[in-house]
Design a protein around this motif. Structure first.
Motif, mmCIF file in Angstrom:
data_model
loop_
_atom_site.group_PDB
_atom_site.id
_atom_site.type_symbol
_atom_site.label_atom_id
_atom_site.label_comp_id
_atom_site.label_asym_id
_atom_site.label_seq_id
_atom_site.Cartn_x
_atom_site.Cartn_y
_atom_site.Cartn_z
ATOM 1 N N ARG A 29 0.834 -1.206 0.000
ATOM 2 C CA ARG A 29 0.000 0.000 0.000
ATOM 3 C C ARG A 29 0.869 1.257 0.000
ATOM 4 O O ARG A 29 0.562 2.241 -0.651
ATOM 5 C CB ARG A 29 -0.915 -0.017 1.237
ATOM 6 C CG ARG A 29 -2.319 0.431 0.871
ATOM 7 C CD ARG A 29 -3.299 0.127 1.973
ATOM 8 N NE ARG A 29 -3.249 -1.280 2.342
ATOM 9 C CZ ARG A 29 -3.594 -1.740 3.550
ATOM 10 N NH1 ARG A 29 -3.960 -0.919 4.486
ATOM 11 N NH2 ARG A 29 -3.561 -3.017 3.813
ATOM 12 N N HIS A 30 1.992 1.183 0.742
ATOM 13 C CA HIS A 30 2.896 2.345 0.789
ATOM 14 C C HIS A 30 3.506 2.602 -0.584
ATOM 15 O O HIS A 30 3.587 3.732 -1.043
ATOM 16 C CB HIS A 30 3.996 2.132 1.836
ATOM 17 C CG HIS A 30 3.449 2.090 3.232
ATOM 18 N ND1 HIS A 30 4.144 1.552 4.286
ATOM 19 C CD2 HIS A 30 2.264 2.505 3.737
ATOM 20 C CE1 HIS A 30 3.411 1.641 5.387
ATOM 21 N NE2 HIS A 30 2.258 2.211 5.070
ATOM 22 N N VAL A 31 3.930 1.504 -1.241
ATOM 23 C CA VAL A 31 4.524 1.650 -2.565
ATOM 24 C C VAL A 31 3.507 2.293 -3.505
ATOM 25 O O VAL A 31 3.812 3.213 -4.266
ATOM 26 C CB VAL A 31 4.972 0.266 -3.113
ATOM 27 C CG1 VAL A 31 5.342 0.361 -4.572
ATOM 28 C CG2 VAL A 31 6.142 -0.264 -2.299
ATOM 29 N N GLU A 32 2.263 1.798 -3.386
ATOM 30 C CA GLU A 32 1.197 2.340 -4.220
ATOM 31 C C GLU A 32 1.026 3.840 -3.962
ATOM 32 O O GLU A 32 0.934 4.636 -4.902
ATOM 33 C CB GLU A 32 -0.086 1.605 -3.841
ATOM 34 C CG GLU A 32 -1.017 1.393 -4.988
ATOM 35 C CD GLU A 32 -2.277 0.692 -4.506
ATOM 36 O OE1 GLU A 32 -2.231 -0.105 -3.537
ATOM 37 O OE2 GLU A 32 -3.327 0.962 -5.092
ATOM 38 N N ALA A 33 1.023 4.199 -2.678
ATOM 39 C CA ALA A 33 0.820 5.606 -2.317
ATOM 40 C C ALA A 33 1.944 6.473 -2.882
ATOM 41 O O ALA A 33 1.702 7.579 -3.388
ATOM 42 C CB ALA A 33 0.753 5.756 -0.800
ATOM 43 N N ILE A 34 3.165 5.955 -2.813
ATOM 44 C CA ILE A 34 4.300 6.736 -3.329
ATOM 45 C C ILE A 34 4.128 6.971 -4.828
ATOM 46 O O ILE A 34 4.228 8.101 -5.306
ATOM 47 C CB ILE A 34 5.650 6.007 -3.051
ATOM 48 C CG1 ILE A 34 5.906 5.930 -1.531
ATOM 49 C CG2 ILE A 34 6.812 6.728 -3.745
ATOM 50 C CD1 ILE A 34 7.114 5.099 -1.137
ATOM 51 N N ILE A 35 3.833 5.894 -5.556
ATOM 52 C CA ILE A 35 3.714 6.055 -7.019
ATOM 53 C C ILE A 35 2.538 6.971 -7.346
ATOM 54 O O ILE A 35 2.614 7.792 -8.258
ATOM 55 C CB ILE A 35 3.559 4.690 -7.727
ATOM 56 C CG1 ILE A 35 4.732 3.790 -7.374
ATOM 57 C CG2 ILE A 35 3.496 4.885 -9.245
ATOM 58 C CD1 ILE A 35 4.684 2.419 -8.017
ATOM 59 N N GLN A 36 1.464 6.847 -6.567
ATOM 60 C CA GLN A 36 0.304 7.686 -6.860
ATOM 61 C C GLN A 36 0.560 9.175 -6.624
ATOM 62 O O GLN A 36 -0.148 10.010 -7.161
ATOM 63 C CB GLN A 36 -0.910 7.210 -6.056
ATOM 64 C CG GLN A 36 -1.672 6.137 -6.809
ATOM 65 C CD GLN A 36 -2.622 5.351 -5.928
ATOM 66 O OE1 GLN A 36 -2.516 5.402 -4.696
ATOM 67 N NE2 GLN A 36 -3.537 4.629 -6.537
ATOM 68 N N SER A 37 1.571 9.455 -5.786
ATOM 69 C CA SER A 37 1.877 10.870 -5.538
ATOM 70 C C SER A 37 2.755 11.475 -6.627
ATOM 71 O O SER A 37 3.107 12.638 -6.571
ATOM 72 C CB SER A 37 2.580 11.037 -4.184
ATOM 73 O OG SER A 37 1.711 10.647 -3.172
ATOM 74 N N MET A 38 3.139 10.653 -7.605
ATOM 75 C CA MET A 38 3.953 11.181 -8.711
ATOM 76 C C MET A 38 3.023 11.633 -9.838
ATOM 77 O O MET A 38 1.907 11.145 -9.961
ATOM 78 C CB MET A 38 4.851 10.070 -9.279
ATOM 79 C CG MET A 38 5.837 9.526 -8.292
ATOM 80 S SD MET A 38 6.722 8.138 -9.026
ATOM 81 C CE MET A 38 7.657 7.590 -7.613
ATOM 82 N N THR A 39 3.520 12.524 -10.668
ATOM 83 C CA THR A 39 2.722 12.910 -11.837
ATOM 84 C C THR A 39 2.873 11.814 -12.891
ATOM 85 O O THR A 39 3.788 10.986 -12.812
ATOM 86 C CB THR A 39 3.236 14.228 -12.446
ATOM 87 O OG1 THR A 39 4.562 13.987 -12.949
ATOM 88 C CG2 THR A 39 3.277 15.344 -11.428
ATOM 89 N N TYR A 40 1.984 11.837 -13.870
ATOM 90 C CA TYR A 40 2.027 10.828 -14.924
ATOM 91 C C TYR A 40 3.397 10.835 -15.615
ATOM 92 O O TYR A 40 4.008 9.800 -15.841
ATOM 93 C CB TYR A 40 0.902 11.098 -15.936
ATOM 94 C CG TYR A 40 0.763 9.998 -16.949
ATOM 95 C CD1 TYR A 40 0.017 8.857 -16.653
ATOM 96 C CD2 TYR A 40 1.394 10.075 -18.188
ATOM 97 C CE1 TYR A 40 -0.104 7.830 -17.562
ATOM 98 C CE2 TYR A 40 1.280 9.054 -19.106
ATOM 99 C CZ TYR A 40 0.534 7.929 -18.794
ATOM 100 O OH TYR A 40 0.428 6.914 -19.699
#
Ligand SMILES: Nc1nc2c(ncn2[C@@H]2O[C@H](COP(=O)(O)OP(=O)(O)OP(=O)(O)O)[C@@H](O)[C@H]2O)c(=O)[nH]1
Ligand SMILES: [Mg+2]
Length: 443
Positions: A370-381
């Protein structure tokens, strides 16, 4: 589930395989160890005795002793005997989309009946069946409410009536089922703390009225041999067709799963592996035996993947991996489809050879995903497509955005780069050869 039994058996077999040739003595020694391992896993002692006798007789047979791979022969025998122990004799709940099949779930309090009703309804709806559930646990208003909530959650109709007369409720339910062209009518019944005549009478009356196609006894695997004893008492009073063994995801040592068939002569049909609706599996003795022996369960893994993943998308991703065009956007997509398959630990344990390699007390933290997901989701496309854009200040922004330390962001980027390097290696012809030899080592 079965972790400690698997570990112990694995150690015993490794010893056998290592010794090269077998003598009567080391066969007898290992039989004693297998016996202890099974008893410790809470398998019924009479069953253990028969099991060991059968394995030992076959192991001492001249074919095994003389074979080039005696250790492996014994693993094969244990595997076959485990399958025989859990044999379902081809039992299968047959439901058709052009007629009504009626089933009843019975069992002790808290064994997981109500949950199993919803899980079965959802499982069969996926196969194009139209289910309906009936609340016949009339003593606790909360029980009716629980089934209603589950029904709403999975969008399956529930018959609930304001009366204590279960036969009356069944009558209404049958009428509605025929009117709505329902194919599967599932009756949830009341559980008691222990078997009492009042309860048995009620279930018997309901059975006589409904004339169910199948009665399932729901047993909590965590209660071990108690579950088996109650199952046989129940069977004597109300001949059920098969067992739904729940909570196999918990600390259950496996004793119930290994003993129920031999004691009650009724097979396990389904197993519950979690609290959520999709956590129900059809029980296959051969796959279970493979899981117990740490051989993995590739078939279940593939089925799970097929159910939850979009195969076309996966193929597209695989092509990108081979071409080394895999980006963080793809990685995120893959993380999300893996998450759908269930807790990571249970997925990993189904991979052949993995179970034995993982320490039994290993807890894989699904939060990490979930943390990994959150990190990637905080990046722009853009950043996900071109990770080299991620300089110090961008990493800081991401870290603030997802509430994870910068260190974690850095680590993820490093791991992603390593992963890409590995993929590049594997996509070369040499890499494929290496992969092949790795797979051979596993077998
Ligand atoms: N971990 C896990 N929990 C389960 C499983 N099946 C059911 N449960 C949980 O066990 C508890 C009891 O489940 P119910 O379905 O309410 O049991 P019941 O047999 O209907 O209980 P009564 O109606 O009180 O007799 C609930 O908290 C469920 O979430 C399973 O396979 N794994
Ligand atoms: Mg219930």
């Amino acid at each position: 589930m079965f972790n400690s039994l698997s570990d112990r058996l694995d150690k015993i077999f490794r010893g056998l395989k290592g010794s090269g040739y077998l003598t009567e003595k080391n066969i007898k020694d290992s039989m004693r160890e297998i016996r202890l391992a099974l008893l410790e896993a809470d398998v019924n002692f009479k069953i253990v005795k028969n099991f060991i006798n059968a394995v030992e007789t076959r192991a001492l047979g001249s074919d095994v002793m003389k074979s080039l791979t005696p250790g492996q022969q014994i693993v094969k025998i244990v595997h076959e005997q485990l399958i025989a122990l859990m044999d379902t004799e081809g039992f299968e709940m047959k439901v058709y989309n052009n007629k009504l099949t009626k089933i009843m779930l019975v069992g002790l309090q808290g064994s997981g009946k109500t949950t199993a009703c919803a899980k079965l309804a959802a499982m069969y709806r996926k196969k194009g069946i139209k289910p309906m559930m009936v609340a016949c646990d009339v003593y606790r208003p909360a029980a009716i409410e629980q089934l209603k909530v589950l029904g709403k959650q999975i969008d399956i109709p529930v018959v609930a009536e304001d009366t204590k007369d279960v036969v009356k409720i069944a009558e209404i339910a049958l009428k509605r089922a025929y009117e709505d062209f329902t194919n599967l009518l599932i009756f949830d019944t009341a559980g008691r703390l222990h078997i009492d005549t009042e309860m048995m009478d009620e279930v018997a009356r309901l059975k006589a009225f409904i004339k169910p196609d199948y009665i399932f006894f729901v047993a909590d695997a965590m209660t071990g041999q108690d579950a088996v004893t109650v199952a046989s008492e129940f069977y004597a009073k109300l001949a059920f067709d098969a067992v739904i063994l729940t909570k196999l995801d918990g600390d259950a040592r496996g004793g119930a799963a290994l003993s129920i068939k031999a004691v009650t002569d009724r097979p396990v049909a389904f197993v519950g592996t979690g609290e959520k609706i999709p956590d129900l599996e059809v029980f296959y003795p051969d796959r279970m035996a493979s899981r117990i022996l740490g051989m993995g369960d590739v078939l279940s893994l593939i089925e799970k993947a097929e159910e939850t993943m979009d195969i076309e998308e996966e193929e597209k991703l695989a092509r990108k991996m081979l071409k080394n065009q895999f980006t963080l956007n793809d990685f995120l997509q893959q993380l999300q489809s893996i998450k759908k398959m269930g807790p990571l630990e249970s997925v990993i344990r189904m991979i052949p050879g993995m179970s034995a390699k993982l320490p039994s007390d290993l807890k894989i933290d699904d939060n990490a995903l979930r943390h990994v997901e959150a990190i990637i989701q905080s990046m722009t496309y853009q950043e996900r497509e071109k990770p080299h854009l991620l300089n110090g200040s961008r990493r800081l922004r991401i870290s603030k955005g997802c509430g994870r330390p910068v260190m974690e962001v850095n680590r993820l980027m490093r791991q992603f780069e390593d992963m890409k390097k590995m993929m590049k290696k594997m996509s070369s012809p040499k890499g494929m050869k290496q992969l092949e030899s790795m797979m051979k080592d596993q077998q």
